[in-house]
Write an enzyme that holds these catalytic residues in place. Structure first.
Site, PDB file in Angstrom:
ATOM      1  N   CYS A   1     -17.887  -1.131  16.914  1.00  0.00           N
ATOM      2  CA  CYS A   1     -17.333   0.238  17.227  1.00  0.00           C
ATOM      3  C   CYS A   1     -17.562   1.426  16.169  1.00  0.00           C
ATOM      4  CB  CYS A   1     -15.969   0.164  17.469  1.00  0.00           C
ATOM      5  SG  CYS A   1     -14.886   1.720  17.789  1.00  0.00           S
TER       6      CYS A   1
ATOM      7  N   CYS B   1     -14.916   3.677  15.475  1.00  0.00           N
ATOM      8  CA  CYS B   1     -13.656   3.461  14.182  1.00  0.00           C
ATOM      9  C   CYS B   1     -14.256   3.042  13.093  1.00  0.00           C
ATOM     10  CB  CYS B   1     -13.155   1.921  14.952  1.00  0.00           C
ATOM     11  SG  CYS B   1     -13.065   1.490  16.668  1.00  0.00           S
ATOM     12  N   ASP B   2     -15.548   2.825  12.722  1.00  0.00           N
ATOM     13  CA  ASP B   2     -16.272   2.189  11.409  1.00  0.00           C
ATOM     14  C   ASP B   2     -17.016   3.041  10.879  1.00  0.00           C
ATOM     15  OD1 ASP B   2     -14.350   0.061  11.532  1.00  0.00           O
ATOM     16  OD2 ASP B   2     -15.777  -1.127  12.607  1.00  0.00           O
TER      17      ASP B   2
END
Ligand code: NAP
Length: 315
Positions: free
Chosen positions: A136, A139-140
């Site tokens: 992701c 997200c990261d």
């Protein structure tokens, strides 16, 4: 039997397919329950930008579009229940749904559980998940400011997310097992023009290595029959999706990869059981096609309930 909840229709999964089914079912006058065990909005919530949903010209984040879908379903009276469905009874005319909390009986089901990322299945992938291996970028990605990352895959997800990662990383390698991308042309062209992106063709990852965190990956060039080492701080894996079909396995007709086969009304081979979204066997997996599936599934279910209504006396 007082502890049994009764609805006309249950929708399992609150991604774009399920929420769209919720809008149509509830607006069509069916008492509607939508089950979601994790993230309302599904996989799209972790997509940074949706720029191809008709009518939304200025792009919108996946989270924002999911919120709109949710509000729309709630507006017409659909109920969203955050319970995990553990089992589904498909044998009789009435469908039975067991969650971790209670039992539900419904006349029809729209199954919209989506899919999850496929793993590369190479040494080090599991060990470094959360420590340099990610599925992701939204997200990261921000953890990789001025760092070097590799994106694995050649589909829409890999290329779009690689472009997104160039906002943070100083260098993004796209490692693809062939010499031709699967992603749509417009996205390919954007990636080719991006100076931070370098393609490594005909190459697969052999292992992810490091001490505490990812430090490098070993690559195998299939054409040159050559192994090499690439120093990276992060590895983002986008090598396809696997349908979340565990709940219905072997009872509903699926293709060889586990995606559900439906007719043009999104009806499966089980009467009263419909499917929508990424779980369906189809060629184009988009928010708009999931939303379309959901609308068709709910509309068809409504007609099916009407036709069979006299037989539902006991529900
Ligand atoms: P995908 O289209 O199935 O692409 C997977 C990619 O990973 C392919 O390039 C494939 O290579 C490669 N791959 C598969 N297994 C591999 C392995 N073991 N090792 C190395 N490479 C491997 O998957 P996706 O990109 O996740 O997309 C899933 C669906 O969502 C698609 O229908 C896609 O169009 C859709 N989607 C749409 C958008 C959008 O429209 N904005 C964004 C994201 C996703 P090959 O090409 O050689 O098979």
């Amino acid at each position: 039997m007082a502890d049994i909840e009764r609805y006309d229709i249950a929708i399992i999964g609150a991604g774009p397919g399920g929420l769209s089914a919720g809008v149509y079912a509830a607006r069509g006058g069916l008492s509607t329950v939508i089950f979601e065990k994790a993230l309302i909005g599904g996989q799209i919530t972790v997509t940074e930008e949706v720029e191809n949903y008709p009518g939304i010209i200025n792009s919108i984040t996946g989270f924002e579009i999911a919120e709109q879908f949710k509000k729309h379903a709630l507006k017409f009276g659909a109920e969203i229940v955050e319970e995990e469905v553990k089992a589904i009874g498909l044998e009789g005319l009435c469908k039975i749904i067991e969650t971790d909390k209670r039992t539900y009986r419904t006349k029809a089901i729209v199954f919209a559980t989506g899919a999850h990322p496929r793993k590369l299945a190479v040494p080090g992938e599991e060990k470094f998940t959360g420590r340099g291996v990610s599925y992701c970028a939204t997200c990261d990605g921000a953890f990789y400011r001025d760092k070097v990352v590799a994106v694995i895959g050649g589909g829409d997800s890999a290329i779009e997310e690689a472009i997104f990662l160039t906002k943070f990383a100083k260098k993004v390698y796209i490692i693809h097992r062939r010499d031709e991308l699967r992603a749509v042309k417009i996205v390919q062209e954007r990636a080719y023009k991006n100076k931070k992106i370098e393609f490594i063709w005909d190459t697969v990852v052999q292992s992810v290595n490091g001490d505490n965190v990812v430090e490098k990956i070993f690559l195998y060039n299939r054409k040159k029959d050559k192994i090499s080492e690439l120093k990276v701080d992060g590895v983002f894996i986008y090598v396809g999706i696997i349908p979340n079909s565990g709940l219905i396995e072997s009872r509903v007709k699926c293709d060889e990869n586990g995606f559900i086969i439906t007719d043009e009304n999104m009806h499966t081979n089980v009467p009263g059981f419909y499917a929508a979204g990424d779980i369906v066997h189809k060629t184009l997996r988009q928010v708009v096609t999931a939303a379309s599936d959901g609308a068709i599934a709910a509309f068809s279910a409504e007609k099916w309930i009407e036709e069979n209504n006299q037989n539902f006396d006991n529900i």
